[in-house]
Design an enzyme around this catalytic site. Sequence first.
Site, PDB file in Angstrom:
ATOM      1  N   LYS A 144       0.844  -1.209   0.000  1.00 40.02           N
ATOM      2  CA  LYS A 144       0.000   0.000   0.000  1.00 40.02           C
ATOM      3  C   LYS A 144       0.872   1.250   0.000  1.00 40.02           C
ATOM      4  O   LYS A 144       0.610   2.207  -0.729  1.00 40.02           O
ATOM      5  CB  LYS A 144      -0.951  -0.016   1.211  1.00 40.02           C
ATOM      6  CG  LYS A 144      -2.049  -1.067   1.063  1.00 40.02           C
ATOM      7  CD  LYS A 144      -2.891  -1.259   2.316  1.00 40.02           C
ATOM      8  CE  LYS A 144      -3.807  -2.463   2.125  1.00 40.02           C
ATOM      9  NZ  LYS A 144      -4.679  -2.767   3.257  1.00 40.02           N
ATOM     10  N   GLN A 203      -5.050  -1.553   9.486  1.00 40.85           N
ATOM     11  CA  GLN A 203      -4.803  -2.846   8.845  1.00 40.85           C
ATOM     12  C   GLN A 203      -5.328  -3.972   9.742  1.00 40.85           C
ATOM     13  O   GLN A 203      -5.072  -4.006  10.941  1.00 40.85           O
ATOM     14  CB  GLN A 203      -3.294  -3.012   8.578  1.00 40.85           C
ATOM     15  CG  GLN A 203      -2.928  -4.263   7.814  1.00 40.85           C
ATOM     16  CD  GLN A 203      -3.477  -4.289   6.379  1.00 40.85           C
ATOM     17  OE1 GLN A 203      -3.641  -3.260   5.743  1.00 40.85           O
ATOM     18  NE2 GLN A 203      -3.778  -5.479   5.882  1.00 40.85           N
ATOM     19  N   ASP A 215     -11.004   2.482   3.453  1.00 45.85           N
ATOM     20  CA  ASP A 215     -11.231   1.047   3.252  1.00 45.85           C
ATOM     21  C   ASP A 215     -12.721   0.760   3.030  1.00 45.85           C
ATOM     22  O   ASP A 215     -13.082  -0.334   2.598  1.00 45.85           O
ATOM     23  CB  ASP A 215     -10.799   0.264   4.505  1.00 45.85           C
ATOM     24  CG  ASP A 215      -9.480  -0.471   4.325  1.00 45.85           C
ATOM     25  OD1 ASP A 215      -9.136  -0.807   3.177  1.00 45.85           O
ATOM     26  OD2 ASP A 215      -8.803  -0.682   5.351  1.00 45.85           O
TER      27      ASP A 215
HETATM   28  N1  GUN Z   1      -6.638  -7.136   5.917  1.00 48.15           N
HETATM   29  C1  GUN Z   1      -6.896  -7.917   4.827  1.00 48.15           C
HETATM   30  N2  GUN Z   1      -7.401  -7.168   3.844  1.00 48.15           N
HETATM   31  C2  GUN Z   1      -7.479  -5.904   4.300  1.00 48.15           C
HETATM   32  C3  GUN Z   1      -7.918  -4.668   3.711  1.00 48.15           C
HETATM   33  O1  GUN Z   1      -8.374  -4.586   2.568  1.00 48.15           O
HETATM   34  N3  GUN Z   1      -7.834  -3.589   4.530  1.00 48.15           N
HETATM   35  C4  GUN Z   1      -7.362  -3.653   5.788  1.00 48.15           C
HETATM   36  N4  GUN Z   1      -7.335  -2.530   6.501  1.00 48.15           N
HETATM   37  N5  GUN Z   1      -6.961  -4.773   6.361  1.00 48.15           N
HETATM   38  C5  GUN Z   1      -7.018  -5.884   5.592  1.00 48.15           C
END
Ligand code: GUN
Length: 290
Positions: A53, A97, A120
């Site tokens: 990211k 996350q 998200d």
């Molecule tokens: N953990 C697994 N996929 C994701 C996601 O798309 N966003 C976040 N914040 N955590 C995750």
Amino acid sequence: MATQLDGKRIASEIRDEITQRVTLLLDEGKRAPHIAIILVGDDGASHTYVNAKISACKGVGFDYTLMQFARTISEEKLIKHIESLNEDEDIDGFIVQLPLPDHISVERVTEKISPAKDVDGFTNQNFGSIASENPLLLPATPFGVMELLKRYQIETKGKHCVVVGASRIAGAPLSLMLMKQGLATVTICHKYTENLAQHTRQADILLVAVGRPGLITRDMVKEGVVIVDIGTTRIEDPERKTGFRLAGDVDFKEVEPLASHITPVPGGVGPMTIASLLLNTLKAYENGNQ
Ligand code: GUN
């Protein structure tokens, strides 16, 4: 042979479009969009995703702030950080996350994120807004899937979409988006569904987000189906430098010859989720700077 839905390529196109937008903003003397990422603990997969990211943010010229906390941080302290990000005018959007350590409630924490900064798309408000005419910030994974289908001109209107998996971050919001934005007929299957194959065989478009490698086999699909594999399970593989490989939920080798289109894993939905995060951050920035 099926056409592969190349999420890596489409995500790269989206990143180019965002980079152009950021260049314009900077030319106009404005600041770049700024995302914060909260990472708790030392889960290996989470570190890998967060690194991906961050590198995507750098690539398009976004500012980013990584906030790392020990796995022992209390829920109360974590919420305090979230509240300060909500108030911080320099931050356009942020994510926490997942997964979080067991002593922290994902729902309680998520619900503290201001929906306007929830890039998200995890909050209940953003989930609910899928059903509105003007959604605020769409959940990133389903948003990425819809964008992938759109850019390959795969029609969902009136089609029978079968979604396997009803999770809060993938299957459930995806089903709602296919119904509302995609105008599809949607069947939602989950771990209690009896005779799964009877449902999956009906699918014009089969979307699977369960996390069980090889769940979907040849006998479970009809000829000409479009397959979207959202599963990403790490499987130990001593032959790889990383020590693991990623596996989807679909037995690709068996199913690919029957499909008209199929996403690879990796390189299908994964890169699209990150591209959606960038699109949401740009949207949050633009919503906050009107
Ligand atoms: N953990 C697994 N996929 C994701 C996601 O798309 N966003 C976040 N914040 N955590 C995750």
